[in-house]
Every structure is written in C-alpha cells, then in structure tokens.
Scaffold this motif. Sequence first.
Motif, mmCIF file in Angstrom:
data_model
loop_
_atom_site.group_PDB
_atom_site.id
_atom_site.type_symbol
_atom_site.label_atom_id
_atom_site.label_comp_id
_atom_site.label_asym_id
_atom_site.label_seq_id
_atom_site.Cartn_x
_atom_site.Cartn_y
_atom_site.Cartn_z
ATOM 1 N N GLU A 144 48.064 2.675 16.043
ATOM 2 C CA GLU A 144 48.904 3.844 16.455
ATOM 3 C C GLU A 144 48.275 4.415 17.766
ATOM 4 N N LYS A 145 46.915 4.203 17.776
ATOM 5 C CA LYS A 145 46.071 4.616 18.908
ATOM 6 C C LYS A 145 46.255 3.632 20.221
ATOM 7 N N ARG A 146 46.408 2.631 19.896
ATOM 8 C CA ARG A 146 46.322 1.430 20.697
ATOM 9 C C ARG A 146 47.055 1.287 21.924
ATOM 10 N N ASP A 147 46.340 1.555 23.275
ATOM 11 C CA ASP A 147 47.119 1.667 24.456
ATOM 12 C C ASP A 147 48.166 2.669 24.666
ATOM 13 N N THR A 148 48.034 3.731 23.935
ATOM 14 C CA THR A 148 49.012 4.723 24.178
ATOM 15 C C THR A 148 47.956 6.186 23.790
ATOM 16 N N LEU A 149 48.550 7.339 24.393
ATOM 17 C CA LEU A 149 47.963 8.323 24.167
ATOM 18 C C LEU A 149 48.875 9.271 22.765
ATOM 19 N N GLY A 187 42.245 -3.723 30.552
ATOM 20 C CA GLY A 187 42.982 -3.910 31.658
ATOM 21 C C GLY A 187 44.275 -3.234 31.470
ATOM 22 N N LYS A 188 44.476 -2.298 30.336
ATOM 23 C CA LYS A 188 45.321 -1.450 30.044
ATOM 24 C C LYS A 188 45.189 0.043 30.780
ATOM 25 N N THR A 220 34.204 1.292 30.150
ATOM 26 C CA THR A 220 34.377 1.791 31.510
ATOM 27 C C THR A 220 35.686 1.990 31.899
ATOM 28 N N ILE A 221 36.137 3.223 32.003
ATOM 29 C CA ILE A 221 37.534 3.664 32.561
ATOM 30 C C ILE A 221 37.429 4.018 34.007
ATOM 31 N N GLU A 222 38.694 3.943 34.469
ATOM 32 C CA GLU A 222 38.647 5.066 35.727
ATOM 33 C C GLU A 222 39.929 6.250 35.323
ATOM 34 N N VAL A 250 38.799 -0.308 33.131
ATOM 35 C CA VAL A 250 38.375 -1.450 34.220
ATOM 36 C C VAL A 250 37.240 -2.066 33.778
ATOM 37 N N GLY A 251 36.704 -1.947 32.495
ATOM 38 C CA GLY A 251 35.662 -2.602 31.866
ATOM 39 C C GLY A 251 36.019 -3.759 30.925
#
Length: 263
Positions: A144-149, A187-188, A220-222, A250-251
């Motif tokens: 449910e949390k994968r690659d979405t808010l 990469g997401k 690591t995120i941006e 970006v990590g």
Amino acid sequence: MSSSSVKIVPRYSHERGHSDHGWLKTFHTWSFAGYQNRQFMNFGSLRVMNEDRVTPREGFGTHSHREFEIFSYVVSGELEHRDSMGNVEVMKRGDIQLTSAGTGISHSEKTHGNREVHFLQIWTVPSQSRLTPKYFTRHFTEEEKRDTLLRVVAPVASEGVSLEREGKGPAPVQSPVSLYATILSKGKSVTHRAPKKDAKVYVHVIQTSGYNPSASSGATIELNGTQLREGDGAFVFAANEGDEIVLDNVGAKDAEVLLFDVE
C-alpha cells in the motif's frame, strides 16, 4: 509550479536532540525531556517527533498524558501498549496506534519479545480541549505504501476517515494534521501538492538501516533538489496552492519517508 515558490529548510539527523540511555536510544526533532532548543519547539500543531529504539524487555512504564494526540509508527520489532482505557495491543511493522489523550489517560509502551523495537512517537496539539479519551489502531501493508504517498493519519472530519477502533483508512486525529507514508523504490519519485497557499509541510526520512548518531547515511532522497538521508528531515514552505513537493529516491536502496501536512 515553480520550484522557487517552495522553500526547503533541512533538519539534519545529527543536529537533532539525542539521548542514549542504554535501554533507549532516541532522537528528538523538537524539544523534549532533557533536550530543549528554543528554535525547535513545534511546527504548527506538531509538538513531538521522537525516533526511538528500545532494547528487549524494556520500555516506558505507566505514565500519564492529557491534551495531546499521541501516535506511534512502528518500523521494526514489536511494541506492547497498555492503557487505562483497558486497551492491550502488540503492534508490529506497518501498524499505527493513535491515542487521543483528551482529559487524561495513563499508558505504558514496552518491547514485546526478544527483539529491539524501533518506532516513531509523534505528538500533536488537538484543535479543542477536554475531549473524551479514545484509542485507534490501523495497519498498512508494504504494498500500500510502495511508491505512493499513502495517507495514514488524517483530521477526524476528513472524507474517508472511520471512527472505528480498528477501521480502514487513515487513523482519525483531533488536530489539523495529515500524515502520509511512502516506501520509495530506487529511482522512483512521488509528488505532493501543497493543499493551500502558504502551506507548511514536514518531511522525515526514517533511519531504517540502524542506529546512527553521526552524519546521515543509508537511503538517500532529493526533496525538490535538496539531498536528505536516513534520519534527516526538512521544513517545507510552499507559497502557492498546488506547488509541487517532489521526493526522488536517488540512492541505492528503498527509502521510507513520512510527510506531514500541518497547520
């Protein structure tokens, strides 16, 4: 929307308040207990965010609260909750427990089992005082949390919020706060849009790879171009409704991130 209308102010992990009590290793984003810093007392109705690790067979004995909304976000291990309302619960990864302390409750939170528990303890100030104490739990899967808010906590009157003790959807909070969670793959990216003019947002990268009181490492995120690593957070100020707040992984590993819309 122009990124120039979104201001990012980092709150790096090693700059947080920090205490190592042996049985408890904790970081404080805002002033709490022995850590007092006038620059970091609250952010809107957010008052406390502690990232706690508690050793097996230890924890916080019975103590009392009033006039706070208190929720726990379990990252790993198992957390046992007991309170004066008769609630007994063992919470695991993916669980959120929310206690509306109102006129007053007593509770304890301790490690359950033989593994360290890692969780975030978050307090907000309610919109009104002298509420009747209440207790809620919610569970959200990795998928449910994968690659979405995913919105996991929301104001009590919001659409889709259930007042059942173990209902579906976001946990109901008596504060003007919405909490979103994501597990962001390598990469997401995910985008949150400011809900109104002059919006305030807080972003926190959970320290999932292990206790680290030094400079941040790991995932690591941006955040709109500002790099954040595990344990880091950032205050976000968006001038316009609809301004884009973008989280890019970006990590080299998954990043678990919390995002708060606050007033």
